[in-house]
Design a protein around this motif. Sequence first.
Motif, mmCIF file in Angstrom:
data_model
loop_
_atom_site.group_PDB
_atom_site.id
_atom_site.type_symbol
_atom_site.label_atom_id
_atom_site.label_comp_id
_atom_site.label_asym_id
_atom_site.label_seq_id
_atom_site.Cartn_x
_atom_site.Cartn_y
_atom_site.Cartn_z
ATOM 1 N N LEU A 290 21.674 85.249 -39.223
ATOM 2 C CA LEU A 290 23.108 85.048 -39.120
ATOM 3 C C LEU A 290 23.693 84.913 -40.527
ATOM 4 O O LEU A 290 23.156 84.180 -41.368
ATOM 5 N N ARG A 293 30.342 84.191 -44.275
ATOM 6 C CA ARG A 293 31.022 84.579 -45.515
ATOM 7 C C ARG A 293 31.109 83.393 -46.476
ATOM 8 O O ARG A 293 31.328 82.245 -46.066
ATOM 9 N N ASN A 317 35.076 85.640 -36.899
ATOM 10 C CA ASN A 317 34.992 86.738 -37.867
ATOM 11 C C ASN A 317 34.272 86.331 -39.142
ATOM 12 O O ASN A 317 33.942 87.173 -39.974
ATOM 13 N N ASP A 318 34.056 85.013 -39.290
ATOM 14 C CA ASP A 318 33.324 84.554 -40.467
ATOM 15 C C ASP A 318 31.812 84.734 -40.323
ATOM 16 O O ASP A 318 31.076 84.621 -41.317
ATOM 17 N N VAL A 319 31.338 84.950 -39.109
ATOM 18 C CA VAL A 319 29.903 85.000 -38.830
ATOM 19 C C VAL A 319 29.506 86.426 -38.429
ATOM 20 O O VAL A 319 30.203 87.078 -37.638
ATOM 21 N N GLY A 320 28.378 86.939 -38.965
ATOM 22 C CA GLY A 320 27.839 88.255 -38.623
ATOM 23 C C GLY A 320 26.333 88.202 -38.410
ATOM 24 O O GLY A 320 25.667 87.258 -38.848
ATOM 25 N N VAL A 321 25.815 89.182 -37.748
ATOM 26 C CA VAL A 321 24.381 89.271 -37.438
ATOM 27 C C VAL A 321 23.803 90.497 -38.127
ATOM 28 O O VAL A 321 24.419 91.584 -38.113
ATOM 29 N N GLN A 323 21.882 93.731 -38.542
ATOM 30 C CA GLN A 323 21.490 94.835 -37.657
ATOM 31 C C GLN A 323 20.957 95.985 -38.501
ATOM 32 O O GLN A 323 21.542 96.328 -39.537
#
Length: 514
Positions: A290, A293, A317-321, A323
Motif C-alpha cells: 500500500l 502520498r 485518493n491518497d492511498v494506492g496499491v 500493481q
Amino acid sequence: MELNKSTAKGRYEKLKTERGPFLERARKCAELTIPTLVPPEGATGHTNYATPYQSIGARALNYLAARFLLTLLPPNAPFFRLKVDDEVMKEVNAGDKGKVEQALSAIERQVMDEIEQMALRVACYEALKHLVGTGNALLYMDPKDNKTRVFHLSSYVISRDPLGNVLEIITHETLSPSVLPEKVLMYLAEGNADKKEELSNQKTLNLYRHIKRVKNQWVSYEEINGKELPNTRAIFPLDGSPWLPLRFTTVDGESYGRSYAEQYYGDLHSLEKLSKAIVEGSVAASKVLLFVRPDAVTKRKDIQEAPNGETVRGDVNDVGVLQLNKFADFRVASDTVQQLTQRIAAAFLMNSSVQRDAERVTAEEIRFMAQELETALGGVYSILSQEFQLPIVKIILKRLQRKDKIPPLFDKVRPFVTTGIEALGRGQDLDKLTTFLRYLEVLGQETIARELNLNDYMARLAASIGIDTKGLIKSADQKAEEAKQQQEAMSQQMMQQAALNAAGPVANNLTKGE
C-alpha cells in the motif's frame, strides 16, 4: 603417475572420454525430468538436487517407461514365442503339430512364471526410465541367484564396433573395505600387515568389473587397486552373457544411445523457463503493498494499524496499491505453457493427449489415436526386442534348463520376439486362425466339419491365446470312452425297445383268449 592401460581402471579412464558428451546430455535431460536419474560427479546421499519448476517432465518420463514395461513385459501373456524350424516341422505328423504348439506354449508360460518369481519388472522399470531419460542402461542378471541390477550411465563405459556389437564393458562402483574377506584384503596388501591396516581404514575402495569379448565368448573379472581379485574370473558363451547393455535409439558409429527426452529437449527446456517465469511472476504479483502520498492528509500509521472494517479519517485518493499490470504478458506465457504441455504429453503417449477436447469422444476414436501414436515408436520396439527382450528370454531358458525345469531345447527351436501393442505374444497367430475360419464359413458347416481337423485347430487356437488346455479339451481316450458308453446306451435302448415290441403281440393274444 600415468595409469596402466592394461588394468581395468586404466581402460575405464580411457573410455570415459568417449562417454563424456553423452553423459553431459543425459544430465541436462535429467535436470528437466528426474534429476536423480544421473547424479552429478561425486554425489552422495547428502547431495541436494535442483527441483524443476514443472512436473510434466517427470510425469511424462514415468508414464512412458510404464507404458514400455507393459508392452515389453506384459503380465497376462508371453511376449515371445518358441518356433521350430520348418524342416523339422515337415517331419512331424499333421495331427501332432497342435501338440508341439501346446508343449512350446507350456514352456513359454514357465518362462513368464520365472520372470514373476525373479521380480524382474522392478529392475526393468528402473532400466526403462533410464532409457527414456538418458538413452542408456546396463542390466546385470546374476546367474547364481534371482537378483537383477541396473547400472546407470555414470557408472559404466562401453565399446562397440561399427555394427553395434559390444566389444567391451567396464563398470565402476565404490564399496566399503569391511565387506571384503580378510584373505582378499591381505591379497591386495601383498601380504603386508601395515598395508592391510591402511586399506581397512579407507572409507571406500574402487571396484572395477571388466567384461570383454574374446573370440566367441565373454571373459569377465573384478579388479581393485589394479589387482584382479581371486576367483572372480568367469567365462560366458557369446549369446549367454548376463550383462545386457541397452540403448533407446542407435546412431551408426556411436557406442552409446540417445534418449527419447533428448529428442524433445527443446520443448522441455522452454517449458521449464516459462514455468519458472510464471511462478516467480506470480509470487511478485501476489505481494500486496500500500502506498500513501507523502503530502497526503491520510496518515500512514492509521492505515497500518487499522483493523479490518475500521473507519479511518483520510482521503481514499491518497492511498494506492502496487500493481504489476502484467496480465496480458502472463496470459501469453500461460497459453504457451499449455501448448508445450500438450505437445510433450502427446509425444510421451499420455492419455490426456489422446482424448480430444469435446463433449463426446468414442472409445474407438481414443483407441485409434492411441494406436497411431504407438506406431511412431515401432522402431524403438524393434531395437529393444533384440537388445532387451530376446537376451532375457535366452538367459531365463538356460537358467530353467540348468534347474531341470524344462527339457533341453535342441538347436532347431528358437525364441522369436514380437513387439508392439497389436503383435504381442501369439496375437498374430490368433488373428490368422480367426481369419482362416472366417474365410471357410462360405463353404458351409458341413464342409468345415468334413475337411477341418477340429482337434488340431482347437489346440493351435489355445496355444495362440496362451492358455493351458489340460483338462479343458477332451483327450482322444476320453472321447473314445464317451463314444463307447454312448454306443452301449444306444444298444441297451434298442434291446429294450425290441423286447417291448416282441411283448406286444403276446399281450394282445392273452387278452383275446380271456
